[in-house]
Design an enzyme around this catalytic site. Structure first.
Site, PDB file in Angstrom:
ATOM      1  N   LYS A 142     -44.266   5.607 -40.292  1.00 57.17           N
ATOM      2  CA  LYS A 142     -43.532   6.843 -39.669  1.00 57.17           C
ATOM      3  C   LYS A 142     -42.331   6.956 -40.872  1.00 57.17           C
ATOM      4  O   LYS A 142     -41.885   7.699 -41.353  1.00 57.17           O
ATOM      5  CB  LYS A 142     -42.764   6.234 -38.406  1.00 57.17           C
ATOM      6  CG  LYS A 142     -41.883   7.317 -37.769  1.00 57.17           C
ATOM      7  CD  LYS A 142     -41.786   7.319 -36.436  1.00 57.17           C
ATOM      8  CE  LYS A 142     -41.246   6.173 -35.740  1.00 57.17           C
ATOM      9  NZ  LYS A 142     -39.671   6.092 -35.873  1.00 57.17           N
ATOM     10  N   SER A 143     -41.805   5.667 -41.192  1.00 55.40           N
ATOM     11  CA  SER A 143     -40.603   5.740 -42.060  1.00 55.40           C
ATOM     12  C   SER A 143     -40.944   6.277 -43.534  1.00 55.40           C
ATOM     13  O   SER A 143     -40.289   7.155 -44.051  1.00 55.40           O
ATOM     14  CB  SER A 143     -40.153   4.287 -42.489  1.00 55.40           C
ATOM     15  OG  SER A 143     -39.617   3.652 -41.281  1.00 55.40           O
TER      16      SER A 143
ATOM     17  N   ARG B 189     -39.801   9.927 -45.436  1.00 60.30           N
ATOM     18  CA  ARG B 189     -39.211   9.799 -46.806  1.00 60.30           C
ATOM     19  C   ARG B 189     -39.992  10.872 -47.686  1.00 60.30           C
ATOM     20  O   ARG B 189     -39.513  11.507 -48.900  1.00 60.30           O
ATOM     21  CB  ARG B 189     -39.195   8.411 -47.371  1.00 60.30           C
ATOM     22  CG  ARG B 189     -37.859   7.756 -46.439  1.00 60.30           C
ATOM     23  CD  ARG B 189     -38.188   6.265 -46.507  1.00 60.30           C
ATOM     24  NE  ARG B 189     -36.983   5.659 -46.142  1.00 60.30           N
ATOM     25  CZ  ARG B 189     -36.785   5.166 -44.773  1.00 60.30           C
ATOM     26  NH1 ARG B 189     -37.362   6.048 -43.863  1.00 60.30           N
ATOM     27  NH2 ARG B 189     -35.663   4.650 -44.332  1.00 60.30           N
TER      28      ARG B 189
ATOM     29  N   GLY C  87     -34.421   9.107 -34.987  1.00 60.52           N
ATOM     30  CA  GLY C  87     -32.966   8.731 -35.434  1.00 60.52           C
ATOM     31  C   GLY C  87     -33.100   8.803 -37.023  1.00 60.52           C
ATOM     32  O   GLY C  87     -32.114   9.027 -37.660  1.00 60.52           O
TER      33      GLY C  87
ATOM     34  N   GLN D 120     -31.364   3.316 -42.104  1.00 65.89           N
ATOM     35  CA  GLN D 120     -30.813   4.493 -41.860  1.00 65.89           C
ATOM     36  C   GLN D 120     -29.359   4.763 -42.498  1.00 65.89           C
ATOM     37  O   GLN D 120     -29.475   5.647 -43.109  1.00 65.89           O
ATOM     38  CB  GLN D 120     -30.859   4.985 -40.677  1.00 65.89           C
ATOM     39  CG  GLN D 120     -32.378   4.830 -39.707  1.00 65.89           C
ATOM     40  CD  GLN D 120     -32.472   5.258 -38.268  1.00 65.89           C
ATOM     41  OE1 GLN D 120     -31.313   5.246 -37.469  1.00 65.89           O
ATOM     42  NE2 GLN D 120     -33.706   5.319 -37.880  1.00 65.89           N
TER      43      GLN D 120
ATOM     44  N   ASP E 163     -38.163  -3.093 -35.183  1.00 63.33           N
ATOM     45  CA  ASP E 163     -38.722  -2.146 -33.960  1.00 63.33           C
ATOM     46  C   ASP E 163     -39.748  -2.950 -33.147  1.00 63.33           C
ATOM     47  O   ASP E 163     -40.231  -2.385 -32.317  1.00 63.33           O
ATOM     48  CB  ASP E 163     -39.342  -0.936 -34.697  1.00 63.33           C
ATOM     49  CG  ASP E 163     -38.201  -0.060 -35.405  1.00 63.33           C
ATOM     50  OD1 ASP E 163     -37.334  -0.145 -34.876  1.00 63.33           O
ATOM     51  OD2 ASP E 163     -38.701   0.618 -36.309  1.00 63.33           O
TER      52      ASP E 163
ATOM     53  N   LYS F 226     -31.097   1.627 -29.952  1.00 63.15           N
ATOM     54  CA  LYS F 226     -32.372   2.184 -30.305  1.00 63.15           C
ATOM     55  C   LYS F 226     -32.874   3.394 -29.312  1.00 63.15           C
ATOM     56  O   LYS F 226     -31.843   3.705 -28.629  1.00 63.15           O
ATOM     57  CB  LYS F 226     -33.669   1.158 -30.393  1.00 63.15           C
ATOM     58  CG  LYS F 226     -33.327   0.188 -31.340  1.00 63.15           C
ATOM     59  CD  LYS F 226     -33.745   0.746 -32.719  1.00 63.15           C
ATOM     60  CE  LYS F 226     -33.209  -0.276 -33.711  1.00 63.15           C
ATOM     61  NZ  LYS F 226     -32.998   0.415 -35.167  1.00 63.15           N
TER      62      LYS F 226
ATOM     63  N   ARG G   2     -33.066  -1.501 -25.591  1.00 64.55           N
ATOM     64  CA  ARG G   2     -34.405  -2.169 -25.619  1.00 64.55           C
ATOM     65  C   ARG G   2     -34.238  -3.589 -24.932  1.00 64.55           C
ATOM     66  O   ARG G   2     -35.275  -4.102 -24.592  1.00 64.55           O
ATOM     67  CB  ARG G   2     -35.168  -2.085 -26.933  1.00 64.55           C
ATOM     68  CG  ARG G   2     -35.869  -0.874 -27.319  1.00 64.55           C
ATOM     69  CD  ARG G   2     -36.332  -0.659 -28.711  1.00 64.55           C
ATOM     70  NE  ARG G   2     -37.162   0.641 -28.730  1.00 64.55           N
ATOM     71  CZ  ARG G   2     -37.860   1.252 -30.002  1.00 64.55           C
ATOM     72  NH1 ARG G   2     -37.394   0.209 -31.020  1.00 64.55           N
ATOM     73  NH2 ARG G   2     -38.027   2.101 -30.098  1.00 64.55           N
TER      74      ARG G   2
ATOM     75  N   ARG H  34     -41.949   2.721 -27.809  1.00 61.55           N
ATOM     76  CA  ARG H  34     -42.155   1.432 -28.164  1.00 61.55           C
ATOM     77  C   ARG H  34     -42.338   0.570 -26.873  1.00 61.55           C
ATOM     78  O   ARG H  34     -42.807  -0.445 -26.612  1.00 61.55           O
ATOM     79  CB  ARG H  34     -41.404   0.666 -29.170  1.00 61.55           C
ATOM     80  CG  ARG H  34     -41.537   1.496 -30.378  1.00 61.55           C
ATOM     81  CD  ARG H  34     -41.144   0.871 -31.760  1.00 61.55           C
ATOM     82  NE  ARG H  34     -40.999   1.564 -32.823  1.00 61.55           N
ATOM     83  CZ  ARG H  34     -41.798   2.228 -33.694  1.00 61.55           C
ATOM     84  NH1 ARG H  34     -43.178   1.864 -33.400  1.00 61.55           N
ATOM     85  NH2 ARG H  34     -41.719   2.959 -34.609  1.00 61.55           N
TER      86      ARG H  34
END
Ligand code: S3P
Length: 430
Positions: free
Chosen positions: A23-24, A28, A96, A171, A317, A344, A348, A390
């Site tokens: 995902k990250s 990008r 986020g 981030q 995560d 998050k 969590r 998650r």
């Protein structure tokens, strides 16, 4: 969407799977591909809701992004100064990463933009990026005294900065590095422990001058980024659910192919191995500047450990699913230095304590973590996702070691990061 799913305990798990793209890295690749000169081809892009929010935002700023037949993307880069003012508010959904990285990037544009998100994102703290960006001269307004989305950004000239971040956050770091591309001098960010460094790696891969050093990183203002081909590895944060599933189900054996094992993300492997988990890294290689391996995971007897310090951002995560693994470990597992879990997609710590307790888990919340005592198995019951992908997937893993059926409320949120999670889980159950 309120989709309830009911899972029965697993007899065993077996097979070979690939998890969707990281995902990250997918976020990008759109950002840098859009800001680069020339074409960027993204292979293995994650078609999840979070990444689609980023994709739509860049299309709304005039970038042509073509989806190819196999799901790969072709991005027609517009150069660092080629984005157009969006005609409407940019909706970052639940993401986020989208809102915080874009806040940095949009601060350096010559136009006005507004960012918002869903009801969860609109509760998450933004001052962590807004305050350091303000020292660069960014003009950003938000609700809640400038801490909450929607955020209004009046882009303009930026100054380079030196920022000593009190938190280890990729981030925050990435927002500053992206703004730093537009600044009048170098931008340096320090952080207590190294957070994921995908931005640094991909910026360098696209030709930017990025200098990491012990404790921080510096980016030089960059006249030009060059479009590249990016091969996105499988997301280790998605693989983590299957890693824990295979470890806690007796006799299980799973091969998870093509997983990104960047050392700033692989804390989950170190933690599970320290708990006694059998995880082998096979065929380690490099793809577009990121290390990748196949993971062979076997059912194991786990033991409780102490988790804290530098490994925390490397596994940030994964704590919901780590708390599931710890529930089946002999003895006590203590998680410290993880206060970030409270801000998050949901809190969590509170969410996992509530849901594991419902299933008969022995877990206590701490301000900055959890203390978890191992149990033999969980009870069946009804649990909630809290709207957090998650948490939903962690409860699905927990259900594999329950004595009776577990129903999970509100599971549609798994589409944010792992659209085929449920079908893959079915595929490996025997
Ligand atoms: C991310 C950074 C992490 C992580 C998030 C994705 C990123 O957040 O929790 O899921 O892509 O940069 P923080 O950097 O805020 O810890």
């Amino acid at each position: 969407m309120n989709k309830i799913r009911t899972l029965s305990p697993a007899r065993s798990l077996r097979g070979e799977i690939s998890v969707p793209g990281d995902k990250s890295i997918s976020h990008r690749s759109i950002m840098l591909g859009s800001l680069a000169q020339g074409t960027t081809l993204v292979r293995g892009f994650l078609h999840g809701e979070d990444n689609h929010a980023t994709l739509k935002a860049f299309r709304a700023m005039g970038v042509t992004i073509e989806e190819l037949a196999d799901g790969d993307l072709r991005i027609d880069g517009r150069g660092l100064h080629g984005l157009a003012e969006p005609a409407d508010v940019l909706d970052c959904g639940n993401s986020g990463t989208t809102i915080r990285l874009m806040t940095g990037l949009l601060s350096g544009q010559t136009f006005f933009s507004v960012l918002t998100g869903d009801r969860y994102l609109r509760k998450r703290p933004m001052k962590r990026v807004l305050a350091p960006l303000a020292t660069m001269g960014a003009q950003i307004w938000g609700r809640g005294g400038g801490d909450l989305a929607p955020l209004a950004i009046h882009g303009g000239a930026l100054k380079g900065t030196e920022y000593d971040s009190p938190i280890s956050s990729a981030q925050v770091k990435s927002a500053l590095l992206l703004a730093g591309l537009y600044a009048d001098g170098p931008t340096t960010v320090w952080e207590p422990h190294l957070s994921r460094d995908h931005s640094e790696r991909m910026l360098r891969y696209f030709g930017a001058e990025v200098r990491p050093f012990e404790g921080g990183v510096t980016v030089a203002p960059q006249p030009q980024l060059e479009g590249r081909e990016v091969a996105v590895p499988g997301d280790i944060s998605s693989a983590a659910f299957f890693m824990v599933a295979a470890l806690i189900v007796p006799g299980a054996e799973l091969l998870i192919r093509n997983v990104g094992v960047n050392p700033t993300r692989s804390g989950i492997i170190d933690i599970l191995q320290a708990m006694g988990g059998s995880i082998e890294l096979l065929n380690t290689r490099e793809l577009s500047g990121e290390p990748v391996a196949d993971l062979l995971v076997r059912g194991s007897s786990l033991k409780g450990i102490e988790i804290g310090g530098a490994v925390v951002p490397r596994a940030i995560d994964e704590f919901p699913v780590i708390s599931v693994a710890a529930s089946f470990a002999e003895g006590t597992t203590t998680i410290r230095d993880a206060k970030e879990l409270r801000v998050k997609e949901t809190d969590r710590i509170a969410a996992m304590v509530e849901e594991l307790t419902t299933l008969g888990g022995r877990v206590e919340a701490r301000n900055d973590g959890m203390v978890i005592d191992g149990v033999e198995s969980f009870n069946g019951g009804a649990v909630k996702s809290h709207g957090d992908h998650r948490i939903a997937m962690s409860m699905a893993v927990a259900a594999l070691r329950a004595r009776a059926e577990v129903s999970i409320d509100d599971t549609a949120c798994t589409a944010t990061s792992f659209p085929n999670f449920w079908s893959l889980l079915e595929k490996v159950r025997v």
